[in-house]
Design a protein around this motif. Structure first.
Motif, PDB file in Angstrom:
ATOM      1  N   LEU A   1       0.831  -1.195   0.000  1.00  0.00           N
ATOM      2  CA  LEU A   1       0.000   0.000   0.000  1.00  0.00           C
ATOM      3  C   LEU A   1       0.870   1.251   0.000  1.00  0.00           C
ATOM      4  O   LEU A   1       1.903   1.300   0.656  1.00  0.00           O
ATOM      5  N   VAL A   2       0.443   2.250  -0.744  1.00  0.00           N
ATOM      6  CA  VAL A   2       1.165   3.511  -0.874  1.00  0.00           C
ATOM      7  C   VAL A   2       0.378   4.599  -0.157  1.00  0.00           C
ATOM      8  O   VAL A   2      -0.856   4.640  -0.241  1.00  0.00           O
ATOM      9  N   THR A   3       1.094   5.450   0.576  1.00  0.00           N
ATOM     10  CA  THR A   3       0.461   6.638   1.145  1.00  0.00           C
ATOM     11  C   THR A   3       0.351   7.661   0.019  1.00  0.00           C
ATOM     12  O   THR A   3       1.262   8.441  -0.226  1.00  0.00           O
ATOM     13  N   ALA A   4      -0.765   7.607  -0.687  1.00  0.00           N
ATOM     14  CA  ALA A   4      -0.930   8.386  -1.919  1.00  0.00           C
ATOM     15  C   ALA A   4      -1.602   9.721  -1.633  1.00  0.00           C
ATOM     16  O   ALA A   4      -2.588   9.784  -0.890  1.00  0.00           O
ATOM     17  N   HIS A   5      -1.082  10.768  -2.241  1.00  0.00           N
ATOM     18  CA  HIS A   5      -1.701  12.083  -2.122  1.00  0.00           C
ATOM     19  C   HIS A   5      -2.875  12.175  -3.092  1.00  0.00           C
ATOM     20  O   HIS A   5      -2.711  11.940  -4.293  1.00  0.00           O
ATOM     21  N   ILE A   6      -4.053  12.510  -2.575  1.00  0.00           N
ATOM     22  CA  ILE A   6      -5.232  12.697  -3.426  1.00  0.00           C
ATOM     23  C   ILE A   6      -5.003  13.906  -4.332  1.00  0.00           C
ATOM     24  O   ILE A   6      -5.297  13.866  -5.539  1.00  0.00           O
ATOM     25  N   LYS A   7      -4.486  14.975  -3.752  1.00  0.00           N
ATOM     26  CA  LYS A   7      -4.026  16.137  -4.512  1.00  0.00           C
ATOM     27  C   LYS A   7      -2.511  16.095  -4.535  1.00  0.00           C
ATOM     28  O   LYS A   7      -1.883  15.825  -3.509  1.00  0.00           O
TER      29      LYS A   7
END
Length: 278
Positions: free
Chosen positions: A188-194
């Motif tokens: 899992l990646v800590t993904a930025h929505i923006k």
């Protein structure tokens, strides 16, 4: 370098002890605000700021500087830990307060506590490198690796910061926010929505600006704009068009799914994503 009375200051002279690869913790106004890594050791340099109370000659360290997404207050650092490591050359006095000065030796125990608290101690599943790939430096952060024998080394990894801790809350596995499947954190990646580089200072410390996205496709599809989240909180194809059959098939599998984390706290970030890729 000397004071106006011709004396040396130990917290100035200590800059000469810093070596490339050393970690520097930056503190100001009651908060630990940044972590950096020494790139080039101390050397003589001219004051880049004209005027003021400082002289025109001094020392310079070149650093890879990372502002923390979430600053760490001094009060959150256990007072007993500060008091146990007070004394000459320490950043702390016997009361656990911060000594007035420029550059201090930070005891290993305190440094490890700080790095762990802000999420910069490497985990067993982190992919680590000595030097970030060329052109990707801004997407990597400095972390420390604590060996089984207590030896400390410095590496870099793709950024997580404290937002990862807020997102996963110590869990060993979690759901991908987009496809809904459950994975171990290593996938899992800590993904930025923006996109992080487009976030304001206040947005960067907002825990709702990130989501868990799986490395098995959702993270890349979202980041590249092949999928997005509409105003009703459902996954839709685009705004970037796809033509490859395998890509279209994957998008079709995801389209129409409800994004369970969608809400008023993050809708503006999903809206930015839709607009930026349109």
């Amino acid at each position: 370098m000397l004071t106006d009375k011709g004396r040396k200051q130990h917290h100035w002279e200590r800059m000469d002890l810093a070596q490339p690869g050393d970690i520097v913790v930056h503190y100001a106004e009651g908060q630990i605000r940044a972590i950096s890594r020494v790139l080039v050791g101390s050397h003589n340099a001219s004051n880049p700021h004209a005027g003021g109370d400082w002289g025109q000659s001094g020392r310079e360290l070149k650093l890879a500087y990372e502002v923390l997404d979430v600053a760490l207050t001094l009060d959150s650092l256990p007072k007993e830990l500060r008091q146990n490591h007070s004394g000459y050359g320490s950043p702390f006095d016997k009361y656990g307060s911060v000594n007035l000065g420029y550059f201090f030796d930070l005891p290993d125990e305190v440094g490890i506590w700080i790095m762990d608290e802000v999420g910069l101690v490497a985990g067993p599943n982190d992919a680590l490198v000595d030097v970030p790939p060329s052109g990707e430096e801004q997407h990597y952060e400095t972390v420390i690796v604590v060996g089984p024998d207590g030896e400390i080394t410095v590496k870099t990894r793709a950024e997580h910061h404290q937002l990862k801790k807020l997102l996963f809350k110590g869990k060993m596995q979690s759901e991908c926010a987009l496809c809904g499947r459950t994975f171990p954190l290593s996938l899992l990646v800590t993904a930025h929505i923006k996109k992080r580089s487009k976030c304001s200072k206040s947005e960067r410390v907002d825990q709702h600006v990130v989501m868990a996205a799986c490395a098995l496709g959702c993270d890349a599809l979202y980041e590249k704009g092949f999928i997005s989240v509409n105003a009703e909180g459902r996954l839709v194809g685009g705004p970037k068009g796809a033509t490859a059959p395998a890509l279209l098939e994957q998008i079709e599998k995801l389209a129409g799914k409800d994004v369970m984390i969608f809400g008023p706290q993050n809708e503006k970030y999903f809206a930015w994503h839709r607009t930026s890729h349109a």
